[in-house]
Design a protein around this motif. Structure first.
Motif, PDB file in Angstrom:
ATOM      1  N   ARG A 109       0.759  -1.487  -0.079  1.00 14.31           N
ATOM      2  CA  ARG A 109      -0.074  -0.049  -0.100  1.00 14.31           C
ATOM      3  C   ARG A 109       0.740   1.269  -0.132  1.00 14.31           C
ATOM      4  O   ARG A 109       0.585   2.681  -0.368  1.00 14.31           O
ATOM      5  CB  ARG A 109      -0.890  -0.203   1.598  1.00 14.31           C
ATOM      6  N   ALA A 110       1.925   0.949   0.425  1.00 10.71           N
ATOM      7  CA  ALA A 110       2.830   2.277   0.148  1.00 10.71           C
ATOM      8  C   ALA A 110       2.742   3.230  -1.226  1.00 10.71           C
ATOM      9  O   ALA A 110       2.892   2.631  -2.181  1.00 10.71           O
ATOM     10  CB  ALA A 110       3.946   1.524   0.472  1.00 10.71           C
ATOM     11  N   HIS A 111       2.859   4.459  -0.909  1.00 13.41           N
ATOM     12  CA  HIS A 111       2.626   5.184  -1.994  1.00 13.41           C
ATOM     13  C   HIS A 111       3.186   5.234  -3.023  1.00 13.41           C
ATOM     14  O   HIS A 111       3.007   5.331  -4.310  1.00 13.41           O
ATOM     15  CB  HIS A 111       2.557   6.462  -1.293  1.00 13.41           C
ATOM     16  N   ALA A 112       4.737   5.869  -2.920  1.00 16.09           N
ATOM     17  CA  ALA A 112       6.093   5.079  -3.584  1.00 16.09           C
ATOM     18  C   ALA A 112       5.646   4.240  -4.821  1.00 16.09           C
ATOM     19  O   ALA A 112       5.669   4.111  -5.791  1.00 16.09           O
ATOM     20  CB  ALA A 112       7.307   5.560  -2.994  1.00 16.09           C
ATOM     21  N   LYS A 114       2.670   1.471  -4.662  1.00  6.53           N
ATOM     22  CA  LYS A 114       1.680   1.629  -6.074  1.00  6.53           C
ATOM     23  C   LYS A 114       1.739   2.747  -6.994  1.00  6.53           C
ATOM     24  O   LYS A 114       1.572   2.396  -8.213  1.00  6.53           O
ATOM     25  CB  LYS A 114       0.943   2.216  -5.503  1.00  6.53           C
ATOM     26  N   ALA A 115       2.560   4.134  -7.162  1.00  9.21           N
ATOM     27  CA  ALA A 115       2.986   4.664  -8.206  1.00  9.21           C
ATOM     28  C   ALA A 115       3.498   4.213  -9.060  1.00  9.21           C
ATOM     29  O   ALA A 115       3.725   4.832 -10.836  1.00  9.21           O
ATOM     30  CB  ALA A 115       3.545   6.462  -7.788  1.00  9.21           C
ATOM     31  N   ASP A 118       1.382   1.742 -11.294  1.00  4.80           N
ATOM     32  CA  ASP A 118       1.025   2.569 -11.881  1.00  4.80           C
ATOM     33  C   ASP A 118       1.813   2.790 -13.361  1.00  4.80           C
ATOM     34  O   ASP A 118       0.479   2.776 -13.735  1.00  4.80           O
ATOM     35  CB  ASP A 118       0.114   3.731 -11.245  1.00  4.80           C
ATOM     36  N   ASP A 159       3.760  14.111   1.843  1.00  2.00           N
ATOM     37  CA  ASP A 159       3.809  13.364   1.282  1.00  2.00           C
ATOM     38  C   ASP A 159       4.810  12.101   1.929  1.00  2.00           C
ATOM     39  O   ASP A 159       4.714  10.411   2.268  1.00  2.00           O
ATOM     40  CB  ASP A 159       4.776  13.362  -0.277  1.00  2.00           C
ATOM     41  N   GLN A 162       2.531   8.692   5.150  1.00  2.00           N
ATOM     42  CA  GLN A 162       1.983   7.557   5.382  1.00  2.00           C
ATOM     43  C   GLN A 162       3.193   6.483   5.844  1.00  2.00           C
ATOM     44  O   GLN A 162       2.987   6.155   6.611  1.00  2.00           O
ATOM     45  CB  GLN A 162       2.341   7.179   4.439  1.00  2.00           C
ATOM     46  N   HIS A 163       4.579   7.033   5.349  1.00  2.00           N
ATOM     47  CA  HIS A 163       5.656   6.575   6.137  1.00  2.00           C
ATOM     48  C   HIS A 163       5.738   5.983   7.650  1.00  2.00           C
ATOM     49  O   HIS A 163       6.211   5.772   8.699  1.00  2.00           O
ATOM     50  CB  HIS A 163       6.925   7.422   5.707  1.00  2.00           C
TER      51      HIS A 163
END
Length: 336
Positions: A109-112, A114-115, A118, A159, A162-163
């Motif tokens: 689920r970590a944003h980096a 997932k990006a 994508d 940003d 989340q971490h």
């Protein structure tokens, strides 16, 4: 555990400091380190740099530049703990212990990550094409940085929230399994942190190639400031300071009276060239003495290295005893 509040900040060693870094992060952090109620930890995140930089010379050069910057701007290493991440071997060891209690689903689920997935899908590639375990596991290393020193508070941008939440989750999982060893860190989000515009009006960022490097020599600093984008209003025409990048940068360096005087000058139609000249004089005056110290440090890397080694010694006086306790807690112990 310490009774003073511990505050920890990491600086990734992948670039050259610019005016935005100075105003938004470095200067406030150095000021905060003088607070008697806190114990400040500042580290050069060179392991983190390897996630996004494959140029060894750049990582080393950036480490020297960033360390010299903080020292030149007056960080008191007698009060703060200032160290290089890679000089504390307990951090990667703790990363492994934490990895063994961290759910893969949390990392998914970590944003980096997932990006990056994508981006691959948008490009018609396999979802994990080119994604390293460094990128995937980055939040665990960040958690180790924080938990190694039981930091109570960690200043982060939005940003990175989340971490911090992941670090709290990982700490709680470890504590639940092996006993209470870690405090749950809290994110400090400064809504008022100064974000400087770059020469093109967008946020000052290396990715936009619009930065003004912090330590430009005097002539080059003036040249860079003169390139700041302005509108076409002529001298004598009133100008709006709130929409002018050049004023935003001026305001970040100026005192209240200077800002008031400049706003009045905008209303009176000051010429853009004169605004830029005054901005140059203001910034140059503040940076002149630190620039001399910075250049002296850059010419003497051994002096910077000595500071970092002293900082590592202070850091390891904390990390080694904790690591001994953690090893014992998980069952890695002497047999007799």
């Amino acid at each position: 555990m310490t009774t003073r509040q511990r505050v920890l900040t990491g600086i990734t060693t992948t670039g050259t400091p610019h005016l935005g870094n100075y105003v938004g992060a470095i200067e406030p952090a150095i000021a905060a380190s003088r607070d008697e109620a806190t114990e400040s930890f500042y580290f050069l995140a060179d392991y983190h740099a390897l996630v996004k930089c494959e140029d060894p010379e750049r990582v080393q050069r950036s480490t020297l530049e960033i360390a010299a910057t903080w020292l030149a701007l007056g960080l008191d290493t007698g009060r703060a703990v200032f160290y290089r991440q890679s000089d504390v071997p307990e951090i990667p060891e703790l990363t492994w212990l934490l990895s063994c209690v961290t759910a893969k689903g949390l990392m998914n689920r970590a944003h980096a990550y997932k990006a990056a997935v994508d981006d691959n899908r948008d490009a018609g590639e396999e979802p994990d094409q080119g994604i390293t375990m460094g990128l995937f596991s980055y939040p665990v290393l960040m958690a180790a940085d924080i938990l190694m020193f039981n930091a109570h508070r960690v200043p982060v941008g939005k940003d990175q929230i989340q971490h911090l939440e992941m670090a709290r989750d990982i700490a709680q999982r470890f504590n639940h399994r092996y006993g209470e060893h870690f405090v749950a860190p809290e994110a400090i989000i400064d809504e008022h942190v100064a974000t400087l515009p770059g020469t093109d009006g967008r946020k000052m960022s290396k990715s936009y190639d619009n930065i003004i490097p912090l330590w430009l020599p005097e002539k080059k600093l003036r040249k860079a400031i003169m390139k700041i984008k302005t509108n076409s209003l002529e001298p004598g025409e009133p100008k709006d300071p709130d929409t002018a990048s050049v004023y935003a940068i001026y305001a970040a360096f100026a005192g209240p009276e200077q800002r008031q005087a400049m706003r009045a000058a905008f209303a009176d139609g000051i010429a853009w060239g004169e605004v830029k000249q005054q901005l140059f004089e203001l910034v140059n005056a503040q940076l002149a003495a630190p620039r001399e110290r910075y250049e002296a440090l850059m010419a003497d890397p051994a002096r910077v290295e000595d500071e970092l080694r002293r900082g590592a010694k202070k850091a390891r006086a904390i990390s080694r005893p904790l690591m001994d306790r953690l090893r014992a807690a998980v069952g890695i112990r002497a047999l007799g």
